[in-house]
Design a protein around this motif. Structure first.
Motif, PDB file in Angstrom:
ATOM      1  N   SER A   4       2.983   2.259   2.287  1.00 57.25           N
ATOM      2  CA  SER A   4       3.427   2.737   3.594  1.00 57.25           C
ATOM      3  C   SER A   4       4.356   1.749   4.284  1.00 57.25           C
ATOM      4  N   ASP A   5       4.123   0.458   4.119  1.00 49.57           N
ATOM      5  CA  ASP A   5       4.949  -0.552   4.770  1.00 49.57           C
ATOM      6  C   ASP A   5       6.130  -0.999   3.913  1.00 49.57           C
TER       7      ASP A   5
ATOM      8  N   ASN B 140       0.791  -1.220   0.000  1.00 51.74           N
ATOM      9  CA  ASN B 140       0.000   0.000   0.000  1.00 51.74           C
ATOM     10  C   ASN B 140       0.830   1.280   0.000  1.00 51.74           C
TER      11      ASN B 140
ATOM     12  N   TRP C 113      -6.982   4.340  -2.483  1.00 52.90           N
ATOM     13  CA  TRP C 113      -5.813   3.863  -1.759  1.00 52.90           C
ATOM     14  C   TRP C 113      -5.240   2.634  -2.429  1.00 52.90           C
TER      15      TRP C 113
ATOM     16  N   ASN D 230       3.050   7.841  -2.202  1.00 57.12           N
ATOM     17  CA  ASN D 230       2.582   7.537  -0.836  1.00 57.12           C
ATOM     18  C   ASN D 230       1.371   6.602  -0.796  1.00 57.12           C
ATOM     19  N   GLY D 231       1.053   5.961  -1.918  1.00 56.50           N
ATOM     20  CA  GLY D 231      -0.024   4.973  -1.920  1.00 56.50           C
ATOM     21  C   GLY D 231      -1.428   5.526  -2.004  1.00 56.50           C
ATOM     22  N   LYS D 232      -1.548   6.798  -2.336  1.00 54.92           N
ATOM     23  CA  LYS D 232      -2.880   7.410  -2.445  1.00 54.92           C
ATOM     24  C   LYS D 232      -2.999   8.123  -3.793  1.00 54.92           C
TER      25      LYS D 232
END
Length: 84
Positions: A23-24, A21, A54, A47-49
């Motif tokens: 973030s990880d 996603n 998302w 940033n996954g967005k």
């Protein structure tokens, strides 16, 4: 016998997709109609967005609300198949 690209893709569960996603891990992936795409190279997915969407999930049901069609997934590399 001609084997399509989709037949050679690794299978991932929704839980495994959710880990990509942005973030990880560095990977930013989204699924559409059972195929998982790497959207990491796109600045629009930073940033996954991407607007109200998302990464790390299946976007099949969200595409009708997008200002573009499914052709947009042709810009990204397929990296897997989404399984239940």
């Amino acid at each position: 016998m001609n084997v399509g690209k989709e037949d050679t893709l690794k299978e991932y569960t929704r839980s495994q997709l959710a880990l990509r996603n942005g973030s990880d891990r560095d990977e930013i992936w989204c699924a559409y109609q059972g195929i998982i795409y790497d959207v990491s190279p796109s600045r629009l997915w930073r940033n996954g967005k991407h607007y109200e969407h998302w990464a790390g999930q299946d976007l099949t049901d969200e595409l009708p609300d997008a200002p573009h069609g499914e052709w947009v997934f042709g810009r990204f590399k397929p990296v897997g198949k989404l399984i239940s």
